[in-house]
Design a protein around this motif. Structure first.
Motif, PDB file in Angstrom:
ATOM      1  N   VAL A 109       0.844  -1.187   0.000  1.00 54.02           N
ATOM      2  CA  VAL A 109       0.000   0.000   0.000  1.00 54.02           C
ATOM      3  C   VAL A 109       0.883   1.241   0.000  1.00 54.02           C
ATOM      4  N   THR A 110       0.624   2.176  -0.886  1.00 56.53           N
ATOM      5  CA  THR A 110       1.403   3.411  -0.952  1.00 56.53           C
ATOM      6  C   THR A 110       0.609   4.575  -0.360  1.00 56.53           C
ATOM      7  N   LYS A 111       1.299   5.666  -0.091  1.00 53.51           N
ATOM      8  CA  LYS A 111       0.656   6.855   0.459  1.00 53.51           C
ATOM      9  C   LYS A 111      -0.392   7.393  -0.506  1.00 53.51           C
ATOM     10  N   LYS A 112      -0.143   7.266  -1.803  1.00 56.30           N
ATOM     11  CA  LYS A 112      -1.080   7.734  -2.815  1.00 56.30           C
ATOM     12  C   LYS A 112      -2.359   6.901  -2.796  1.00 56.30           C
ATOM     13  N   ASP A 113      -2.224   5.596  -2.609  1.00 56.43           N
ATOM     14  CA  ASP A 113      -3.385   4.701  -2.603  1.00 56.43           C
ATOM     15  C   ASP A 113      -4.420   5.099  -1.557  1.00 56.43           C
ATOM     16  N   VAL A 114      -3.948   5.487  -0.363  1.00 59.31           N
ATOM     17  CA  VAL A 114      -4.874   5.733   0.743  1.00 59.31           C
ATOM     18  C   VAL A 114      -5.611   7.062   0.605  1.00 59.31           C
ATOM     19  N   SER A 115      -5.244   7.867  -0.387  1.00 57.83           N
ATOM     20  CA  SER A 115      -5.928   9.144  -0.616  1.00 57.83           C
ATOM     21  C   SER A 115      -6.923   9.067  -1.767  1.00 57.83           C
ATOM     22  N   ILE A 116      -7.059   7.871  -2.373  1.00 58.85           N
ATOM     23  CA  ILE A 116      -7.974   7.692  -3.509  1.00 58.85           C
ATOM     24  C   ILE A 116      -9.309   7.153  -3.011  1.00 58.85           C
ATOM     25  N   ALA A 117     -10.365   7.942  -3.170  1.00 56.36           N
ATOM     26  CA  ALA A 117     -11.666   7.613  -2.597  1.00 56.36           C
ATOM     27  C   ALA A 117     -12.240   6.291  -3.092  1.00 56.36           C
ATOM     28  N   LYS A 118     -12.117   6.008  -4.373  1.00 59.55           N
ATOM     29  CA  LYS A 118     -12.754   4.809  -4.924  1.00 59.55           C
ATOM     30  C   LYS A 118     -12.189   3.525  -4.308  1.00 59.55           C
ATOM     31  N   ASN A 119     -10.986   3.593  -3.746  1.00 58.76           N
ATOM     32  CA  ASN A 119     -10.392   2.409  -3.121  1.00 58.76           C
ATOM     33  C   ASN A 119     -11.172   1.922  -1.910  1.00 58.76           C
ATOM     34  N   TYR A 120     -12.018   2.797  -1.337  1.00 60.13           N
ATOM     35  CA  TYR A 120     -12.768   2.463  -0.128  1.00 60.13           C
ATOM     36  C   TYR A 120     -14.195   1.993  -0.409  1.00 60.13           C
ATOM     37  N   LEU A 121     -14.573   1.949  -1.684  1.00 67.42           N
ATOM     38  CA  LEU A 121     -15.927   1.507  -2.029  1.00 67.42           C
ATOM     39  C   LEU A 121     -16.065   0.005  -1.820  1.00 67.42           C
ATOM     40  N   ASP A 122     -17.233  -0.414  -1.298  1.00 68.02           N
ATOM     41  CA  ASP A 122     -17.454  -1.848  -1.118  1.00 68.02           C
ATOM     42  C   ASP A 122     -18.004  -2.456  -2.409  1.00 68.02           C
ATOM     43  N   GLU A 123     -18.259  -3.737  -2.407  1.00 65.35           N
ATOM     44  CA  GLU A 123     -18.664  -4.459  -3.622  1.00 65.35           C
ATOM     45  C   GLU A 123     -19.963  -3.918  -4.209  1.00 65.35           C
ATOM     46  N   ASP A 124     -20.974  -3.684  -3.356  1.00 65.60           N
ATOM     47  CA  ASP A 124     -22.256  -3.182  -3.844  1.00 65.60           C
ATOM     48  C   ASP A 124     -22.115  -1.780  -4.442  1.00 65.60           C
ATOM     49  N   GLU A 125     -21.323  -0.951  -3.795  1.00 58.81           N
ATOM     50  CA  GLU A 125     -21.108   0.411  -4.293  1.00 58.81           C
ATOM     51  C   GLU A 125     -20.394   0.399  -5.639  1.00 58.81           C
ATOM     52  N   MET A 126     -19.451  -0.512  -5.792  1.00 66.42           N
ATOM     53  CA  MET A 126     -18.734  -0.634  -7.061  1.00 66.42           C
ATOM     54  C   MET A 126     -19.671  -1.085  -8.176  1.00 66.42           C
ATOM     55  N   LYS A 127     -20.578  -1.992  -7.862  1.00 73.02           N
ATOM     56  CA  LYS A 127     -21.540  -2.469  -8.866  1.00 73.02           C
ATOM     57  C   LYS A 127     -22.456  -1.343  -9.315  1.00 73.02           C
ATOM     58  N   LEU A 128     -22.930  -0.544  -8.349  1.00 73.51           N
ATOM     59  CA  LEU A 128     -23.804   0.575  -8.679  1.00 73.51           C
ATOM     60  C   LEU A 128     -23.066   1.620  -9.503  1.00 73.51           C
ATOM     61  N   LEU A 129     -21.825   1.885  -9.154  1.00 73.55           N
ATOM     62  CA  LEU A 129     -21.013   2.826  -9.931  1.00 73.55           C
ATOM     63  C   LEU A 129     -20.884   2.349 -11.370  1.00 73.55           C
ATOM     64  N   GLY A 130     -20.638   1.045 -11.541  1.00 74.82           N
ATOM     65  CA  GLY A 130     -20.512   0.486 -12.884  1.00 74.82           C
ATOM     66  C   GLY A 130     -21.784   0.637 -13.696  1.00 74.82           C
ATOM     67  N   LEU A 131     -22.938   0.432 -13.056  1.00 74.12           N
ATOM     68  CA  LEU A 131     -24.221   0.562 -13.747  1.00 74.12           C
ATOM     69  C   LEU A 131     -24.476   2.007 -14.184  1.00 74.12           C
ATOM     70  N   LEU A 132     -24.191   2.965 -13.313  1.00 74.10           N
ATOM     71  CA  LEU A 132     -24.389   4.378 -13.652  1.00 74.10           C
ATOM     72  C   LEU A 132     -23.485   4.795 -14.809  1.00 74.10           C
ATOM     73  N   VAL A 133     -22.250   4.367 -14.753  1.00 70.90           N
ATOM     74  CA  VAL A 133     -21.298   4.729 -15.806  1.00 70.90           C
ATOM     75  C   VAL A 133     -21.695   4.103 -17.139  1.00 70.90           C
ATOM     76  N   GLU A 134     -22.162   2.859 -17.112  1.00 74.20           N
ATOM     77  CA  GLU A 134     -22.570   2.197 -18.356  1.00 74.20           C
ATOM     78  C   GLU A 134     -23.752   2.920 -18.996  1.00 74.20           C
ATOM     79  N   GLN A 135     -24.691   3.390 -18.176  1.00 75.11           N
ATOM     80  CA  GLN A 135     -25.818   4.162 -18.707  1.00 75.11           C
ATOM     81  C   GLN A 135     -25.327   5.458 -19.337  1.00 75.11           C
ATOM     82  N   TYR A 136     -24.342   6.046 -18.706  1.00 73.84           N
ATOM     83  CA  TYR A 136     -23.773   7.300 -19.186  1.00 73.84           C
ATOM     84  C   TYR A 136     -23.076   7.099 -20.528  1.00 73.84           C
ATOM     85  N   LEU A 137     -22.341   6.001 -20.638  1.00 75.29           N
ATOM     86  CA  LEU A 137     -21.632   5.700 -21.881  1.00 75.29           C
ATOM     87  C   LEU A 137     -22.621   5.413 -23.014  1.00 75.29           C
ATOM     88  N   ALA A 138     -23.699   4.703 -22.689  1.00 71.89           N
ATOM     89  CA  ALA A 138     -24.725   4.421 -23.698  1.00 71.89           C
ATOM     90  C   ALA A 138     -25.368   5.713 -24.178  1.00 71.89           C
TER      91      ALA A 138
END
Length: 333
Positions: A219-248
């Motif tokens: 783990v680096t100092k940079k890693d711990v300042s990146i917000a997305k690293n703290y998202l849990d599995e459900d949050e990551m899935k929801l993020l993916g769904l929102l982004v896919e709709q946006y891309l479409a």
């Protein structure tokens, strides 16, 4: 007046400023409102420039202005100005789009001075289609199919905006705004709040749940300042769904040949978030980025200290095992 007589100024993937047009009667006709959109300025500013162009005798009004009839919704027909006026205004306006226009025009002028002629771009040769949107569709499909992380895909989409400029400070602020809107929609926390509330030196990987370990997995100092690293599995899935709709949606806009500006993308993102029943971010959050980074640094220092202590203990245990093994071999002899 047909709506397909228009101009787009944009920067291609090769970094060069390009102009895409549809021609009508061997020229282009735009109203003051359309020029205001083209150059990113108020209509009153465009009007003032046009007045000065005529006042200074640079162009004659009779040769460059036309009216194309009155629609049922208009009190009177607006004035349309030809390419000569558009070019003259483009050299006068002070805006990002105006600067891009001058870069393109200067490149053409330099080509003319050196060669004695300037080549017509394919867009001007055909005049029947906007190649920009063909390029855009291909680019968006590549983005959608790529394995890049969600945020990077969003960033790639924004770089297709007509007024995108990576050197502008507003662009950096824009990406931070988009990131916070997405994070709030899926976790009700901004990037700074996620880091501040979830970073914990006592937890495995300091509380990071979607941390992509690389290299030796440290783990680096940079890693711990990146917000997305703290998202849990459900949050990551929801993020993916929102982004896919946006891309479409972005591919649909390209298919419909709708030019998109940075502000348009923000508005559309809000619409997609609301369509999914998620809450819109309407404030700056309760925790600043500086405070979050300070907490992350403190927790990282604790983590590093604990890791060093653990390594020392492991080294001592290993040394004890080695001594014990040597002692056993000595006794066997």
């Amino acid at each position: 007046m047909e709506s397909d007589s228009n101009i787009l100024i944009y920067e291609g993937q090769d970094g060069k400023v390009k102009i895409d047009v549809r021609l009508q009667d061997e020229t282009v006709w735009l109203t003051q409102e359309q020029m205001a959109l083209l150059f990113g300025k108020a209509k009153s500013t465009i009007n003032e420039h046009i007045k000065n162009i005529f006042k200074e005798g640079e162009l004659g009004e009779a040769q460059v202005i036309k009216k194309f009839g009155i629609s049922e919704f208009q009190q009177k027909a607006p004035n349309y100005y030809n390419l000569d006026v558009i070019i003259s205004v483009g050299y006068r306006v002070r805006s990002q789009q105006g600067t891009q226009f001058r870069i393109w025009a200067t490149q053409r002028l330099k080509e003319y001075i050196i060669k004695g002629f300037t080549l017509n771009d394919e867009r001007f040769k055909t005049g029947s289609s906007m190649n920009y949107f063909t390029e855009l569709q291909e680019r968006i499909r590549e983005i959608r199919l790529s394995e890049r992380f969600f945020y990077q895909k969003i960033k790639d989409i924004y770089t297709t905006s007509i007024d995108y400029d990576p050197r502008n400070e507003k662009t950096v602020l824009f990406f931070k705004t988009v990131q916070n809107k997405l994070l709030w929609a899926i976790s009700q926390q901004t990037a700074a709040e996620l880091v501040y509330r979830r970073v914990d030196a006592s937890l495995p990987l300091m509380g990071m749940q979607s941390f992509d370990k690389k290299g030796n997995g440290a783990v680096t100092k940079k890693d711990v300042s990146i917000a997305k690293n703290y998202l849990d599995e459900d949050e990551m899935k929801l993020l993916g769904l929102l982004v896919e709709q946006y891309l479409a949606f972005s591919e649909t806009m390209a298919q419909q040949q709708t030019p998109m500006y940075m502000k348009d993308w923000i508005q559309r993102l809000d619409a997609i978030i609301q369509l999914n029943g998620r809450e819109l971010l309407t404030h700056a959050g309760k925790i600043s980025r500086v405070v979050a980074d300070e907490r992350a640094a403190i927790e990282y220092a604790k983590y590093r200290h604990d890791r060093k202590k653990l390594k020392r203990e492991e080294s001592l245990k290993e040394l004890e095992r080695d001594i014990k093994q040597l002692s056993q071999k000595k006794n066997e002899k």
